[in-house]
Design a protein around this motif. Structure first.
Motif, PDB file in Angstrom:
ATOM      1  N   LYS A 205       6.677  -1.038   4.340  1.00 24.68           N
ATOM      2  CA  LYS A 205       6.385  -0.770   3.018  1.00 24.68           C
ATOM      3  C   LYS A 205       7.562  -0.207   1.770  1.00 24.68           C
ATOM      4  O   LYS A 205       7.863   1.087   2.378  1.00 24.68           O
ATOM      5  CB  LYS A 205       4.895   0.436   2.534  1.00 24.68           C
ATOM      6  N   LEU A 206       7.709  -0.710   1.236  1.00 23.97           N
ATOM      7  CA  LEU A 206       8.717   0.126   0.223  1.00 23.97           C
ATOM      8  C   LEU A 206       7.663   0.632  -1.315  1.00 23.97           C
ATOM      9  O   LEU A 206       6.733   0.316  -1.953  1.00 23.97           O
ATOM     10  CB  LEU A 206       9.054  -0.451  -0.666  1.00 23.97           C
ATOM     11  N   GLU A 207       7.883   2.164  -1.680  1.00 25.03           N
ATOM     12  CA  GLU A 207       7.534   2.440  -2.865  1.00 25.03           C
ATOM     13  C   GLU A 207       8.564   3.047  -3.925  1.00 25.03           C
ATOM     14  O   GLU A 207       8.990   3.688  -3.114  1.00 25.03           O
ATOM     15  CB  GLU A 207       6.523   3.760  -2.603  1.00 25.03           C
ATOM     16  N   THR A 208       8.188   2.407  -4.950  1.00 26.27           N
ATOM     17  CA  THR A 208       8.998   3.279  -6.353  1.00 26.27           C
ATOM     18  C   THR A 208       8.872   4.118  -5.362  1.00 26.27           C
ATOM     19  O   THR A 208       8.527   5.482  -6.441  1.00 26.27           O
ATOM     20  CB  THR A 208       8.736   3.088  -7.778  1.00 26.27           C
ATOM     21  N   TYR A 209       9.846   5.378  -5.981  1.00 31.58           N
ATOM     22  CA  TYR A 209      10.528   6.718  -5.827  1.00 31.58           C
ATOM     23  C   TYR A 209      10.996   6.981  -6.966  1.00 31.58           C
ATOM     24  O   TYR A 209      10.645   7.796  -8.185  1.00 31.58           O
ATOM     25  CB  TYR A 209      11.493   7.097  -4.885  1.00 31.58           C
ATOM     26  N   ALA A 210      12.530   6.591  -7.518  1.00 30.21           N
ATOM     27  CA  ALA A 210      13.123   6.922  -8.872  1.00 30.21           C
ATOM     28  C   ALA A 210      13.926   5.920  -9.155  1.00 30.21           C
ATOM     29  O   ALA A 210      14.346   5.086  -8.730  1.00 30.21           O
ATOM     30  CB  ALA A 210      13.731   8.525  -8.779  1.00 30.21           C
ATOM     31  N   SER A 211      14.636   6.630 -10.670  1.00 33.33           N
ATOM     32  CA  SER A 211      16.110   5.240 -11.053  1.00 33.33           C
ATOM     33  C   SER A 211      16.154   6.412 -12.220  1.00 33.33           C
ATOM     34  O   SER A 211      15.941   7.232 -12.603  1.00 33.33           O
ATOM     35  CB  SER A 211      15.212   3.975 -12.131  1.00 33.33           C
ATOM     36  N   LEU A 212      17.674   5.916 -12.183  1.00 31.91           N
ATOM     37  CA  LEU A 212      18.372   7.103 -12.983  1.00 31.91           C
ATOM     38  C   LEU A 212      18.291   6.013 -14.614  1.00 31.91           C
ATOM     39  O   LEU A 212      19.004   6.380 -14.916  1.00 31.91           O
ATOM     40  CB  LEU A 212      20.530   7.687 -12.360  1.00 31.91           C
ATOM     41  N   ASP A 213      18.588   4.378 -13.786  1.00 31.29           N
ATOM     42  CA  ASP A 213      18.623   3.537 -15.077  1.00 31.29           C
ATOM     43  C   ASP A 213      17.848   2.897 -15.723  1.00 31.29           C
ATOM     44  O   ASP A 213      17.546   2.315 -16.640  1.00 31.29           O
ATOM     45  CB  ASP A 213      20.433   3.090 -15.138  1.00 31.29           C
ATOM     46  N   GLN A 214      16.722   3.395 -15.377  1.00 26.05           N
ATOM     47  CA  GLN A 214      15.431   1.936 -14.886  1.00 26.05           C
ATOM     48  C   GLN A 214      15.335   0.660 -15.221  1.00 26.05           C
ATOM     49  O   GLN A 214      14.363  -0.415 -15.705  1.00 26.05           O
ATOM     50  CB  GLN A 214      14.359   2.682 -16.702  1.00 26.05           C
ATOM     51  N   LYS A 215      16.694   0.340 -14.207  1.00 25.63           N
ATOM     52  CA  LYS A 215      17.055  -1.243 -13.548  1.00 25.63           C
ATOM     53  C   LYS A 215      17.128  -1.030 -11.981  1.00 25.63           C
ATOM     54  O   LYS A 215      16.794  -2.411 -11.696  1.00 25.63           O
ATOM     55  CB  LYS A 215      18.332  -0.610 -14.604  1.00 25.63           C
ATOM     56  N   HIS A 216      17.732   0.035 -11.663  1.00 28.26           N
ATOM     57  CA  HIS A 216      17.563   0.496  -9.834  1.00 28.26           C
ATOM     58  C   HIS A 216      16.859   1.769  -9.393  1.00 28.26           C
ATOM     59  O   HIS A 216      16.743   2.536 -10.215  1.00 28.26           O
ATOM     60  CB  HIS A 216      19.424   0.228  -9.790  1.00 28.26           C
ATOM     61  N   TRP A 217      16.760   0.405  -8.631  1.00 29.32           N
ATOM     62  CA  TRP A 217      14.885   2.366  -8.272  1.00 29.32           C
ATOM     63  C   TRP A 217      15.394   2.261  -6.308  1.00 29.32           C
ATOM     64  O   TRP A 217      16.410   1.859  -5.837  1.00 29.32           O
ATOM     65  CB  TRP A 217      13.688   1.273  -7.753  1.00 29.32           C
ATOM     66  N   SER A 218      15.596   3.455  -6.267  1.00 31.53           N
ATOM     67  CA  SER A 218      14.641   4.444  -5.010  1.00 31.53           C
ATOM     68  C   SER A 218      13.967   3.989  -4.769  1.00 31.53           C
ATOM     69  O   SER A 218      12.833   3.863  -5.207  1.00 31.53           O
ATOM     70  CB  SER A 218      15.470   5.505  -5.264  1.00 31.53           C
ATOM     71  N   PHE A 219      13.071   4.216  -3.105  1.00 34.17           N
ATOM     72  CA  PHE A 219      12.295   4.147  -2.482  1.00 34.17           C
ATOM     73  C   PHE A 219      11.544   5.100  -1.962  1.00 34.17           C
ATOM     74  O   PHE A 219      12.617   5.313  -0.962  1.00 34.17           O
ATOM     75  CB  PHE A 219      12.119   2.338  -2.284  1.00 34.17           C
ATOM     76  N   ILE A 220      10.331   4.952  -1.574  1.00 27.46           N
ATOM     77  CA  ILE A 220      10.200   6.331  -0.284  1.00 27.46           C
ATOM     78  C   ILE A 220       9.820   5.022   0.743  1.00 27.46           C
ATOM     79  O   ILE A 220       9.109   3.692   0.310  1.00 27.46           O
ATOM     80  CB  ILE A 220       8.738   6.576  -0.630  1.00 27.46           C
ATOM     81  N   THR A 221       9.951   4.496   1.951  1.00 26.96           N
ATOM     82  CA  THR A 221      10.362   3.694   2.322  1.00 26.96           C
ATOM     83  C   THR A 221       9.403   4.440   3.861  1.00 26.96           C
ATOM     84  O   THR A 221       9.588   5.410   4.373  1.00 26.96           O
ATOM     85  CB  THR A 221      12.097   3.628   2.989  1.00 26.96           C
ATOM     86  N   HIS A 222       8.347   3.016   4.267  1.00 26.05           N
ATOM     87  CA  HIS A 222       7.282   3.578   5.537  1.00 26.05           C
ATOM     88  C   HIS A 222       8.578   2.284   6.145  1.00 26.05           C
ATOM     89  O   HIS A 222       7.279   1.447   5.930  1.00 26.05           O
ATOM     90  CB  HIS A 222       6.177   3.706   4.682  1.00 26.05           C
ATOM     91  N   ILE A 223       7.597   2.708   7.495  1.00 25.58           N
ATOM     92  CA  ILE A 223       8.564   2.271   9.127  1.00 25.58           C
ATOM     93  C   ILE A 223       7.449   2.464   9.895  1.00 25.58           C
ATOM     94  O   ILE A 223       7.775   3.495  10.334  1.00 25.58           O
ATOM     95  CB  ILE A 223       9.627   1.516   8.851  1.00 25.58           C
ATOM     96  N   GLY A 224       6.843   1.621  10.630  1.00 24.70           N
ATOM     97  CA  GLY A 224       5.962   1.567  11.272  1.00 24.70           C
ATOM     98  C   GLY A 224       6.133   0.687  12.739  1.00 24.70           C
ATOM     99  O   GLY A 224       6.601  -0.210  12.571  1.00 24.70           O
ATOM    100  N   LEU A 225       6.134   0.820  14.139  1.00 24.93           N
ATOM    101  CA  LEU A 225       6.366  -0.204  15.092  1.00 24.93           C
ATOM    102  C   LEU A 225       5.512   0.371  15.920  1.00 24.93           C
ATOM    103  O   LEU A 225       5.442   1.363  16.707  1.00 24.93           O
ATOM    104  CB  LEU A 225       7.550   0.526  15.471  1.00 24.93           C
ATOM    105  N   GLY A 226       4.611  -0.316  15.926  1.00 30.88           N
ATOM    106  CA  GLY A 226       3.778  -0.534  17.750  1.00 30.88           C
ATOM    107  C   GLY A 226       3.961  -1.829  18.277  1.00 30.88           C
ATOM    108  O   GLY A 226       4.984  -2.927  18.272  1.00 30.88           O
ATOM    109  N   VAL A 227       4.069  -1.380  19.960  1.00 29.52           N
ATOM    110  CA  VAL A 227       3.896  -2.128  21.434  1.00 29.52           C
ATOM    111  C   VAL A 227       2.681  -2.766  21.666  1.00 29.52           C
ATOM    112  O   VAL A 227       1.743  -1.583  21.841  1.00 29.52           O
ATOM    113  CB  VAL A 227       4.787  -0.859  21.956  1.00 29.52           C
TER     114      VAL A 227
END
Length: 228
Positions: A205-227
């Motif tokens: 899952k990606l959550e919007t985090y920040a932007s310097l130009d309001q066109k390109h965004w960085s994200f908070i990245t959540h990754i999980g793995l189960g076996v």
């Protein structure tokens, strides 16, 4: 009469001494004792203290203190034998976390961690592309949930999308990341399922985090793995 004259003479002499004493130069001060709180030239470094000097009186940061307490600041961070443990990932501009999803993933933590690291790395690269960074995630964007199957040799054979995020580009990104990341040489036999394969659950899952130009965004990245 002679006695009175003698007293007068003595008085005059005392007065003269008193007047003359006021004009006399005061005696010089005593010579200072050598080495008594005076600057001195150090010619022998062995006389200096061996205690370390911290002129700013700063304290160790909490992070440094933690690293020192472990005894090895370069030791890798590993998962404990419990599911759900979160490990922070990314950096200040692109924060994120990784999570083990179940008991079996925690039991085979070395195996699961390698795969999780690879998936996270591929997602981190993909989310910086114009195609993904141009997406501003809405609050109702869900996690992508995938089932991935590797054969007994650790080769990926199948990916199934169990839950869509609501954005096709994110779904495709997660599938592409898993195709690149999910492989393993000499996987642990104990992690096999009953049909002789390795079955993994991947959540992203990606959550919007920040932007310097309001066109390109960085994200908070959540990754999980189960076996499974």
């Amino acid at each position: 009469m002679k006695f009175a004259r003698l007293l007068s003479l003595n008085a005059c002499l005392l007065a003269a001494l008193a007047v003359g004493g006021c004009g006399m130069t005061p005696p010089p001060p005593p010579a200072p004792v050598a080495g008594a709180d005076r600057p001195h030239l150090v010619t022998d470094l062995s006389t200096l203290s061996t205690e370390p000097v911290n002129p700013l009186k700063t304290e160790l940061s909490k992070q440094t203190a933690v690293l020192r307490s472990t005894g090895d600041p370069n030791a890798p961070v590993t998962y404990q034998a419990a599911p759900g443990l979160v490990r922070q990932a990314g950096d200040d501009q692109h924060p994120g976390d990784q999570r083990l999803l179940n008991d079996k993933a925690a039991k085979y933590a070395n195996f699961a961690q390698v795969l999780l690291d690879r998936v996270y790395a591929q997602v981190a690269l993909a989310e910086r592309t114009d195609e993904i960074s141009g997406i501003r995630m809405s609050t109702d964007t869900r996690a992508v949930i995938l089932t991935a199957v590797m054969d007994k040799n650790g080769k990926l054979t199948e990916i199934i999308v169990e839950q869509h995020s609501g954005k096709a580009a994110i779904d495709k990104m997660m599938v592409a990341a898993c195709k690149k990341a999910l492989w393993y040489k000499n996987p642990p036999v104990g992690a096999l399922t009953g049909d002789g394969n390795y079955k993994l659950t991947i959540e992203g899952k990606l959550e919007t985090y920040a932007s310097l130009d309001q066109k390109h965004w960085s994200f908070i990245t959540h990754i999980g793995l189960g076996v499974e």
